[in-house]
Design an enzyme around this catalytic site. Structure first.
Site, PDB file in Angstrom:
ATOM      1  N   CYS A 249       0.862  -1.181   0.000  1.00 22.98           N
ATOM      2  CA  CYS A 249       0.000   0.000   0.000  1.00 22.98           C
ATOM      3  C   CYS A 249       0.895   1.225   0.000  1.00 22.98           C
ATOM      4  CB  CYS A 249      -0.877  -0.019   1.248  1.00 22.98           C
ATOM      5  SG  CYS A 249      -1.952   1.416   1.408  1.00 22.98           S
TER       6      CYS A 249
ATOM      7  N   GLU B 133      -8.821  -0.575  -2.795  1.00 19.75           N
ATOM      8  CA  GLU B 133      -9.134   0.866  -2.844  1.00 19.75           C
ATOM      9  C   GLU B 133     -10.516   1.161  -2.269  1.00 19.75           C
ATOM     10  OE1 GLU B 133      -6.585   2.513  -3.245  1.00 19.75           O
ATOM     11  OE2 GLU B 133      -5.406   0.994  -4.270  1.00 19.75           O
TER      12      GLU B 133
HETATM   13 ZN   LIG Z   1      -3.635   1.305  -0.064  1.00 20.04          ZN
END
Ligand SMILES: [Zn+2]
Length: 192
Positions: free
Chosen positions: A83, A131
């Site tokens: 991420c 997301e």
């Molecule tokens: Zn992320």
């Protein structure tokens, strides 16, 4: 600037009121994503805008305005993901094999599935779930799959054949070959 404080990423994002507002946020997100290192997706709250807009860029850049997952497969696959908000951290997660997404800026339903031979399909499918999770204040750490440490029952003979799986691939091996894999935590005894 990409937000890296986990507490700021735990906030539920609000829907945008107009497509125009969503497109403006989408453009900022794509710009930020292009400048990032190896990023394939970004959600608005990662740049400090708590609105329901995210972008993914695996096969092509996609802006998703007010995205909703309207269908999800019960079956999941394991995925190793990172991420942009947590540099150099990777987590093994469980993601739905396929999801159907509706948005305010794409006609009809968008289907993302990892059930194909193309690696990009799996990336895109995991990415869209990652997301949309961000927009709900959920991070990849909340989806982590922790492999159960497996204790071998004594009755398995060294030359006995067993079936093991890593969630995607299944192998049949002699126990003496399978045991180190199972003990590493990456493979589990398949349930048949
Ligand atoms: Zn992320």
């Amino acid at each position: 600037m990409i937000i890296t404080e986990e507490t700021k990423l735990k906030i539920l994002c609000e829907e945008v009121k107009t497509i125009k507002e969503g497109e403006e946020i989408g453009a900022q997100l794509l710009k930020e994503l292009t400048e990032s290192e190896n990023g394939i997706g970004l959600a608005a709250n990662q740049i400090g805008i708590n609105k329901r807009v995210c972008v993914i860029n695996v096969k092509e850049p996609l802006v998703l305005i007010n995205p909703r997952i309207v269908e999800r497969s019960e079956e999941q696959f394991m995925f190793s993901e990172g991420c942009l908000s947590f540099p150099k951290k990777y987590v093994r997660t469980g993601r739905h094999i396929s999801v159907t997404v509706e948005t305010d800026n794409h006609e009809g339903k968008m289907v993302f599935t990892s059930d194909s031979d193309k690696v990009d399909d799996a990336f895109e499918c995991a990415c869209v779930q990652h997301e949309i999770d961000h927009l709900d204040g959920i991070t990849m750490f909340d989806r982590a799959v922790v492999a159960q440490p497996y204790k071998a029952p004594e009755k398995i003979g060294r030359n006995e054949r067993v079936t093991i799986t890593d969630g995607k691939e299944t192998k049949e091996l002699k126990w003496k070959k399978a045991q180190p894999l199972v003990e590493s935590g990456d493979w589990e005894m398949a349930t048949i």
